[in-house]
Design a protein around this motif. Structure first.
Motif, mmCIF file in Angstrom:
data_model
loop_
_atom_site.group_PDB
_atom_site.id
_atom_site.type_symbol
_atom_site.label_atom_id
_atom_site.label_comp_id
_atom_site.label_asym_id
_atom_site.label_seq_id
_atom_site.Cartn_x
_atom_site.Cartn_y
_atom_site.Cartn_z
ATOM 1 N N VAL A 79 -3.186 2.001 -14.254
ATOM 2 C CA VAL A 79 -4.103 2.937 -13.586
ATOM 3 C C VAL A 79 -5.407 2.253 -13.209
ATOM 4 N N SER A 80 -5.842 1.319 -14.043
ATOM 5 C CA SER A 80 -7.066 0.583 -13.734
ATOM 6 C C SER A 80 -6.902 -0.209 -12.446
ATOM 7 N N ALA A 81 -5.770 -0.897 -12.305
ATOM 8 C CA ALA A 81 -5.527 -1.702 -11.106
ATOM 9 C C ALA A 81 -5.375 -0.820 -9.871
ATOM 10 N N ILE A 82 -4.692 0.323 -10.017
ATOM 11 C CA ILE A 82 -4.531 1.240 -8.880
ATOM 12 C C ILE A 82 -5.886 1.761 -8.426
ATOM 13 N N HIS A 83 -6.683 2.230 -9.374
ATOM 14 C CA HIS A 83 -7.992 2.797 -9.043
ATOM 15 C C HIS A 83 -8.889 1.742 -8.399
ATOM 16 N N PHE A 84 -8.925 0.557 -8.982
ATOM 17 C CA PHE A 84 -9.727 -0.532 -8.421
ATOM 18 C C PHE A 84 -9.282 -0.837 -6.987
ATOM 19 N N GLY A 85 -7.962 -0.919 -6.805
ATOM 20 C CA GLY A 85 -7.429 -1.239 -5.488
ATOM 21 C C GLY A 85 -7.771 -0.189 -4.446
ATOM 22 N N LEU A 86 -7.648 1.086 -4.805
ATOM 23 C CA LEU A 86 -7.972 2.160 -3.860
ATOM 24 C C LEU A 86 -9.444 2.132 -3.472
ATOM 25 N N PHE A 108 9.208 -2.572 1.281
ATOM 26 C CA PHE A 108 8.892 -1.173 1.588
ATOM 27 C C PHE A 108 9.157 -0.920 3.062
ATOM 28 N N ASN A 109 9.883 0.159 3.338
ATOM 29 C CA ASN A 109 10.257 0.497 4.719
ATOM 30 C C ASN A 109 10.945 -0.671 5.426
ATOM 31 N N GLY A 110 11.813 -1.367 4.671
ATOM 32 C CA GLY A 110 12.630 -2.428 5.246
ATOM 33 C C GLY A 110 11.929 -3.756 5.442
ATOM 34 N N ARG A 111 10.690 -3.884 4.955
ATOM 35 C CA ARG A 111 9.933 -5.120 5.161
ATOM 36 C C ARG A 111 9.487 -5.695 3.822
ATOM 37 N N GLU A 112 9.549 -7.028 3.697
ATOM 38 C CA GLU A 112 9.082 -7.707 2.494
ATOM 39 C C GLU A 112 7.767 -8.423 2.776
ATOM 40 N N ASP A 113 6.795 -8.245 1.858
ATOM 41 C CA ASP A 113 5.494 -8.894 2.005
ATOM 42 C C ASP A 113 5.005 -9.387 0.648
ATOM 43 N N LYS A 114 4.318 -10.517 0.654
ATOM 44 C CA LYS A 114 3.645 -10.986 -0.549
ATOM 45 C C LYS A 114 2.385 -10.162 -0.759
ATOM 46 N N VAL A 115 2.239 -9.611 -1.969
ATOM 47 C CA VAL A 115 1.081 -8.769 -2.265
ATOM 48 C C VAL A 115 0.339 -9.213 -3.521
ATOM 49 N N ALA A 151 0.009 -4.961 -12.300
ATOM 50 C CA ALA A 151 -0.694 -5.161 -11.031
ATOM 51 C C ALA A 151 0.264 -5.050 -9.851
ATOM 52 N N LEU A 152 1.511 -5.487 -10.059
ATOM 53 C CA LEU A 152 2.505 -5.379 -8.987
ATOM 54 C C LEU A 152 2.808 -3.922 -8.671
ATOM 55 N N ASN A 153 2.895 -3.090 -9.689
ATOM 56 C CA ASN A 153 3.084 -1.658 -9.457
ATOM 57 C C ASN A 153 1.893 -1.053 -8.731
ATOM 58 N N ALA A 154 0.698 -1.537 -9.069
ATOM 59 C CA ALA A 154 -0.493 -1.074 -8.352
ATOM 60 C C ALA A 154 -0.403 -1.459 -6.878
ATOM 61 N N ALA A 155 0.099 -2.662 -6.607
ATOM 62 C CA ALA A 155 0.265 -3.107 -5.221
ATOM 63 C C ALA A 155 1.221 -2.193 -4.465
ATOM 64 N N GLY A 199 -0.868 3.038 2.470
ATOM 65 C CA GLY A 199 -1.141 2.458 3.773
ATOM 66 C C GLY A 199 -2.038 1.243 3.805
ATOM 67 N N VAL A 200 -2.295 0.634 2.647
ATOM 68 C CA VAL A 200 -3.139 -0.560 2.627
ATOM 69 C C VAL A 200 -2.322 -1.764 3.092
ATOM 70 N N ASP A 201 -2.894 -2.587 3.961
ATOM 71 C CA ASP A 201 -2.204 -3.760 4.503
ATOM 72 C C ASP A 201 -1.913 -4.771 3.401
ATOM 73 N N SER A 202 -0.774 -5.445 3.493
ATOM 74 C CA SER A 202 -0.333 -6.368 2.446
ATOM 75 C C SER A 202 -1.329 -7.490 2.200
ATOM 76 N N SER A 203 -1.883 -8.071 3.262
ATOM 77 C CA SER A 203 -2.841 -9.161 3.083
ATOM 78 C C SER A 203 -4.106 -8.667 2.380
ATOM 79 N N ARG A 204 -4.468 -7.417 2.641
ATOM 80 C CA ARG A 204 -5.640 -6.827 1.971
ATOM 81 C C ARG A 204 -5.332 -6.573 0.498
#
Length: 506
Positions: free
Chosen positions: A152-159, A305-312, A327-331, A338-343
């Motif tokens: 939850v900490s990583a999700i909140h920080f990321g948002l 996600f949605n048929g596309r693989e990205d490094k996050v 942290a991966l679950n937060a990603a 809707g956050v961009d993978s590079s971001r």
């Protein structure tokens, strides 16, 4: 399809659908009993919120006024509250406080079954049920046995870093009632929910998260549940009212520790069959083709996600395999929002973890300092010492709480190339026992100190005299309690951070 073991779940209490109050305005003038003021914020937040809405509030707690003085002092320091509406019945419960109240606000740690006081209540709510009834925010709900808080900490920080106005509450000791009136349909709320908090939502149809996450399941709270099946049944409440427009995130990997006598090796498979939401999975290894979710590949965190693989996910400031999984679950949650993978990659690379849990907070001449003061058991200190790709300076020791301390000494003795570069210890009864264990296993220590400040001064001299190589990580992971020298593990961690910043300056 349920297993035979799952059919043995004891009949659990089911609450009426909805909330006894249709809106906050209905609270005015009602007689409400708060059962359990406590010291961790939930009871306090309920009292503050209910008084602010014009309720007549009775607080009842088995603890005495003296024991609850820190909470009471904070409440009575708030000049905006009408204390003529507040009654304190501390040091025990009175049956009439329950039978005559319009509603009782229940502490999640109190069992409903067999509770004579709760059986007399006309209606029962919790701070979580009130919040869910009154907010229209998109909810990200997280439960599990291990890793909830860091997730939850990583999700909140990321948002927040991604530009959302987001809030964090629940089992992480922040009641969502403290920020309820700041929420709206555009403010995501991340809730860490314990199995007890979830049990208090059974039947209410209030928890309908946009995203639910269940972290690794292992046997836990068995002194309360006496059954892994009953424990997991409460965890399932997190996704039971989701719809196909929502998302559920579950473990993909088998784990023998999940068994608990049930012969179930992967609870995630069971959750995935039962959830009505779109199911995503997470794994330590690449997921099978066609399975969406998050996984590790060649050391990198990947989202499919949605048929596309990205490094996050790349390198993190906080070490440890379990932290990377959280942290991966937060990603994955950030990707859903809707956050961009590079971001996402950039944002999570800045996340420092949770305070007092392998928390990176300072760097001096290429040596990074980590505060793991919440490690109050030897297993946690052992894991911290091995969470890095190189030997660390380990600072450990403290007060004994009757635990077997050999897991720490055994782990260090068998750590091979990851044996600590140095071991400094704080004095205490646990340290006395650890010294004997270390001596029997020929583990050298670099000193025992009565003061954390003196210990850190000695450590700095070791760096300056080249006894310890510059760039060696320093990990404060006591593996014991803090009684005598500090108020608690949080005071201990804060003192460590303060002293490090004072001593290790360029």
């Amino acid at each position: 399809m349920q297993t035979d073991a799952e059919n043995l779940v004891p009949r659990a209490h089911i609450y009426p659908s909805g909330c006894v109050f249709k809106n906050p305005q209905e609270i005015e003038g009602k007689k409400i009993t708060v059962m359990g003021l406590g010291l961790n914020g939930g009871g306090e937040a309920s009292v503050r919120y209910l008084l602010s809405k014009g309720a007549f509030v009775t607080v009842t707690d088995m603890k005495s006024e003296a024991e609850l003085s820190p909470t009471l002092e904070r409440i009575f320091a708030d000049s905006t509250l009408d204390f003529s509406r507040l009654t304190l019945h501390l040091g025990g419960h009175k049956i009439e406080d329950f039978s005559e109240a319009d509603c009782v606000i229940k502490n999640p740690g109190v069992k409903f079954d067999g509770n004579v006081y709760l059986s007399k209540a006309r209606a029962i709510e919790t701070d979580i049920s009130l919040f869910l009834a009154f907010t229209n925010s998109p909810i990200i709900a997280v439960t599990g046995s291990k890793g909830k808080s860091s997730t939850v900490s990583a999700i909140h920080f990321g948002l927040c870093e991604a530009g959302f106005t987001a809030f964090l509450g629940g089992n992480i000791t922040v009641s969502p009632l403290t920020f309820l009136e700041k929420t709206n349909k555009n403010t995501p709320v991340v809730l860490e929910l314990s199995s007890w908090q979830l049990a208090d939502l059974r039947g209410r149809n209030l928890l309908k998260p946009k995203v639910s996450v269940i972290t690794k399941i292992v046997p836990d709270h068995q002194n309360f549940y006496h059954s892994m099946i009953a424990y997991v049944a409460d965890k399932k409440i997190i996704f039971q009212d989701q719809t196909k427009s929502d998302f559920s995130i579950f473990d993909f990997d088998d784990d023998e520790a999940a068994d608990g006598g049930t012969l179930i090796k992967n609870w995630g498979d069971i959750f995935a069959r039962e959830s009505k939401a779109k199911v995503l999975r997470y794994s330590k290894i690449p997921l099978p083709n066609g399975t969406e979710g998050a996984f590790f590949k060649n050391g990198d965190g990947i989202v499919r996600f949605n048929g596309r693989e990205d490094k996050v996910l790349g390198e993190l400031l906080t070490p440890g395999t379990h932290i990377r999984t959280n942290a991966l679950n937060a990603a994955l949650v950030l990707k859903i929002f809707g956050v961009d993978s590079s971001r996402i990659l950039e944002i999570l690379g800045k996340w420092k973890g949770i305070e007092h849990r392998l928390e990176f907070f300072h760097e001096w001449q290429n040596s990074k300092f980590y505060n793991d003061s919440a490690a109050t058991v030897p297993e946690s200190a052992a894991a911290a010492a091995k969470s890095f790709a190189r030997p660390v300076v380990l600072i450990c020791g403290g007060t004994d709480k009757g635990l077997d301390l050999s897991p720490l000494s055994n782990s260090l003795a068998n750590s091979g190339k990851l044996f600590p570069a140095a071991i400094f210890m704080l004095s205490g009864t646990a340290t006395d026992k650890l010294q004997k264990l270390f001596e029997s296993q020929k583990i050298k220590i670099d000193g025992v100190f009565d003061s954390l400040f003196d210990l850190l001064c000695a450590l700095k001299k070791s760096f300056e005299n080249a006894k310890i190589a510059r760039g060696t990580p320093v990990v404060f992971s006591p593996g014991a309690t803090s009684f005598g020298m500090f108020k608690n593990e949080f005071d201990r961690g804060n003192t460590f951070k303060k002293n490090v910043r004072e001593i290790f300056v360029d």
